[in-house]
Design a protein around this motif. Structure first.
Motif, PDB file in Angstrom:
ATOM      1  N   GLU A 189      28.555  44.275  24.403  1.00  0.00           N
ATOM      2  CA  GLU A 189      28.052  43.482  25.446  1.00  0.00           C
ATOM      3  C   GLU A 189      28.776  42.052  24.839  1.00  0.00           C
ATOM      4  O   GLU A 189      28.757  41.678  23.478  1.00  0.00           O
ATOM      5  CB  GLU A 189      26.545  43.125  25.414  1.00  0.00           C
ATOM      6  CG  GLU A 189      25.880  44.212  26.331  1.00  0.00           C
ATOM      7  CD  GLU A 189      26.617  44.095  27.711  1.00  0.00           C
ATOM      8  OE1 GLU A 189      26.506  43.030  28.425  1.00  0.00           O
ATOM      9  OE2 GLU A 189      27.147  45.236  28.275  1.00  0.00           O
ATOM     10  N   THR A 239      23.409  37.570  27.645  1.00  0.00           N
ATOM     11  CA  THR A 239      24.728  38.195  28.434  1.00  0.00           C
ATOM     12  C   THR A 239      24.885  37.458  29.705  1.00  0.00           C
ATOM     13  O   THR A 239      26.094  37.774  30.310  1.00  0.00           O
ATOM     14  CB  THR A 239      24.588  39.640  28.647  1.00  0.00           C
ATOM     15  OG1 THR A 239      23.354  39.989  29.342  1.00  0.00           O
ATOM     16  CG2 THR A 239      24.057  40.309  27.199  1.00  0.00           C
ATOM     17  N   ARG A 284      23.585  38.741  32.321  1.00  0.00           N
ATOM     18  CA  ARG A 284      23.640  40.160  33.099  1.00  0.00           C
ATOM     19  C   ARG A 284      22.340  40.908  33.135  1.00  0.00           C
ATOM     20  O   ARG A 284      21.518  40.484  32.114  1.00  0.00           O
ATOM     21  CB  ARG A 284      24.645  40.876  32.514  1.00  0.00           C
ATOM     22  CG  ARG A 284      25.849  40.828  32.376  1.00  0.00           C
ATOM     23  CD  ARG A 284      27.045  41.377  31.494  1.00  0.00           C
ATOM     24  NE  ARG A 284      26.735  42.597  31.153  1.00  0.00           N
ATOM     25  CZ  ARG A 284      27.532  43.642  31.899  1.00  0.00           C
ATOM     26  NH1 ARG A 284      28.307  43.243  32.870  1.00  0.00           N
ATOM     27  NH2 ARG A 284      27.756  44.943  31.423  1.00  0.00           N
ATOM     28  N   SER A 321      28.180  38.097  24.367  1.00  0.00           N
ATOM     29  CA  SER A 321      27.061  37.275  23.954  1.00  0.00           C
ATOM     30  C   SER A 321      27.406  35.839  24.408  1.00  0.00           C
ATOM     31  O   SER A 321      28.532  35.444  23.851  1.00  0.00           O
ATOM     32  CB  SER A 321      26.463  37.614  22.616  1.00  0.00           C
ATOM     33  OG  SER A 321      25.564  36.240  22.240  1.00  0.00           O
ATOM     34  N   TYR A 358      23.147  47.376  30.733  1.00  0.00           N
ATOM     35  CA  TYR A 358      23.496  48.071  29.347  1.00  0.00           C
ATOM     36  C   TYR A 358      22.229  48.730  28.625  1.00  0.00           C
ATOM     37  O   TYR A 358      22.174  49.061  27.456  1.00  0.00           O
ATOM     38  CB  TYR A 358      24.007  46.826  28.553  1.00  0.00           C
ATOM     39  CG  TYR A 358      23.252  45.663  28.457  1.00  0.00           C
ATOM     40  CD1 TYR A 358      21.958  45.202  28.104  1.00  0.00           C
ATOM     41  CD2 TYR A 358      23.726  44.546  29.467  1.00  0.00           C
ATOM     42  CE1 TYR A 358      21.145  43.997  28.074  1.00  0.00           C
ATOM     43  CE2 TYR A 358      22.947  43.284  29.676  1.00  0.00           C
ATOM     44  CZ  TYR A 358      21.952  43.074  28.939  1.00  0.00           C
ATOM     45  OH  TYR A 358      21.245  42.030  29.331  1.00  0.00           O
TER      46      TYR A 358
END
Length: 504
Positions: free
Chosen positions: A107, A87, A89, A109, A94
């Motif tokens: 999410e 991600t 992130r 990807s 998440y």
């Protein structure tokens, strides 16, 4: 007046020049292969000075490509780090707090983005972001992979995989070599279809329980006897339960797995070379977290897997891309697994997802033009609310979170792994807790556990003191407090993602 043959020749030259310009402006997309070891710590390569390990392929990649000396996993444990690769992130955004916590279906990807750019996409090996079965909303297919030969968790010799979500089947062979062989089959199909390929290979090695081929084990028959003076706990291949064994015996098996993994990377490189693909293929290897306790014998840093100290999050990383990296490069710039998505998006000219990201593009590093990271890296062993499990609302139906691929290690009496992720309705002060750290180009702040005045704080000059032995909090309190404010602001952003702001 120009005669006809001359006119045709001039016209041909104009079109030829235009064609050449177009090709220069739009070079072919590179093939991309991401490789990740499971529990492979920073020092466990010969090129990083390990006294025993034999890793000739990684050593050659380090000598010829880009060697990243300060590369970090986004988390000191596996599932969260894998989420960060997918991600760009931090995994707390998440709810992938620790091993066995799934990603969320909303999410975006890196595989989604690769598909948009025209890539054939595939995943091989350990997934660990949710079940790999067909009905799972977080399987590799749901996350953008066209094909997958994958396991819910880690695997050993003769691994059991699900192929595109089907019932698991056994693949005979050494685990690392099996996943590379399956990846090569996929690449052959992508070549036939004239597509660039994006292949993710996540090894089961060198995660315990350990096993090795006789020829690999034999390389480590003569480890120093002093290692056997320490007893360590790990899983038994025979019972699936914890046993205690002399560390020297365990290291022999662990090192054999690392050498086999190294050899499988060589098999991929040899295949790319033989097929004329290596020049325009970006091949990037890194670990998912630091060395675990049973393997911790030579780690030069403080801590190990599970800790936000360097021993838990600093991992090996090497990258080859011959058409772009013409001369060997060694970088001391801080980089992290969250940087993979932004880096690849810049390479393939895809826009970044419209939501908070924690990684940055490493193109300046690949070009050898910077040793300074423009923003700090934040680490956070986040946690779900300390409530009874029955009052938490599951994010995904629990039936869809049940794993199917078996493994040796038993947990709660079962030989597979189930996953969970919970809804987080609001933000409270207690949510800012958990071990956390902020790393800039010189200093690293580490805060333990609680929030407020009760929290224990440490500040290290990570350049002069990579072993994190000297706490500078008292002597450099202003630096530490400024970093703590930065860290708190970042946590606020992460918690806003956790409650679902990014999906609205």
């Amino acid at each position: 007046m120009m005669n006809f043959p001359v006119f045709v020749l001039c016209l041909f030259m104009v079109f030829f020049a235009a064609s050449c310009t177009e090709k220069e402006d739009n070079p072919p997309l590179p093939n991309i292969i991401l490789l990740m070891g499971d529990d492979h710590g920073w020092d466990e390569t010969a090129y990083n000075g390990h006294p025993h390990l034999k890793t000739p392929v990684l050593d050659e990649m380090a000598a010829k490509g880009l060697r990243m000396d300060r590369f970090y996993s986004a988390s000191p444990v596996c599932s969260p780090t894998r989420g960060s690769v997918i991600t760009g992130r931090h995994p707390n955004r998440y709810g992938t707090f620790s091993a066995g916590w799934s990603i969320r279906p909303e999410e975006i990807s890196i595989a989604h983005l690769m598909k948009q750019a025209g890539y054939a996409t595939a995943h091989f090996g350990k997934w660990h972001l949710g079940p790999v079965k067909a009905e799972s909303p977080t399987n590799p297919g749901a996350m953008g992979f066209d094909e997958w030969v994958s396991h819910d968790n880690f695997f050993e010799m003769d691994p059991t995989f699900s192929v595109n979500g089907a019932d698991p089947v056994v693949f005979r062979g050494e685990g690392s070599e099996v996943v590379v062989a399956e990846a090569i089959k996929f690449i052959e199909k992508a070549k036939t279809n004239q597509q660039p390929f994006f292949v993710v290979i996540w090894y089961g090695s060198p995660h315990e329980p350990y096993s090795g081929l006789p020829e690999d084990l034999a390389l480590y028959d003569n480890l120093p006897e002093a290692y056997n003076e320490r007893m360590v706990k790990l899983t038994s291949n025979e019972t699936g339960q914890q046993v205690e064994r002399p560390q020297g015996e365990v290291l022999r098996e662990r090192f054999a797995e690392i050498t086999a993994m190294d050899r499988s990377i060589g098999q991929m490189r040899d295949y790319l070379e033989d097929k004329g693909l290596r020049d325009n293929t970006l091949l990037w290897y890194f670990g998912d977290n630091g060395t675990p306790q049973e393997g911790n014998a030579t780690v030069p840093f403080r801590g190990e897997k599970g800790r936000v100290y360097e021993g838990g999050v600093r991992v090996p990383s090497v990258l080859e891309w011959p058409s772009r990296i013409h001369e060997p490069l060694v970088s001391g710039m801080n980089a992290v697994t969250s940087d993979v998505l932004p880096t690849l998006c810049e390479i393939i000219n895809q826009p970044l997802p419209d939501r908070p990201l924690d990684g940055i593009s490493l193109i300046p590093m690949l070009e050898g033009i910077t040793e300074e990271r423009p923003v700090p890296i934040a680490f956070w062993n986040g946690r779900a609310r300390q409530q009874a499990a029955d009052v938490r609302e599951p994010y995904i139906d629990l039936e869809l979170q049940k794993g199917t691929t078996p493994l040796v290690k038993l947990m709660d009496g079962i030989a597979t792994r189930n996953f969970h992720n919970f809804r987080h309705p609001d933000i409270r002060e207690e949510d800012f807790g958990g071990p956390r750290a902020l790393l800039d180009n010189r200093y690293k702040l580490v805060i333990h556990g609680e929030t407020g005045e009760e929290a224990r704080r440490e500040l290290f000059d990570i350049v002069e003191d990579p072993a994190e032995e000297n706490n500078l909090w008292e002597s450099h309190s202003e630096t530490g407090k400024n970093m703590e404010r930065q860290l708190r602001d970042w946590q606020q952003s992460v918690l806003e993602s956790l409650v679902g702001e990014d999906y609205r």
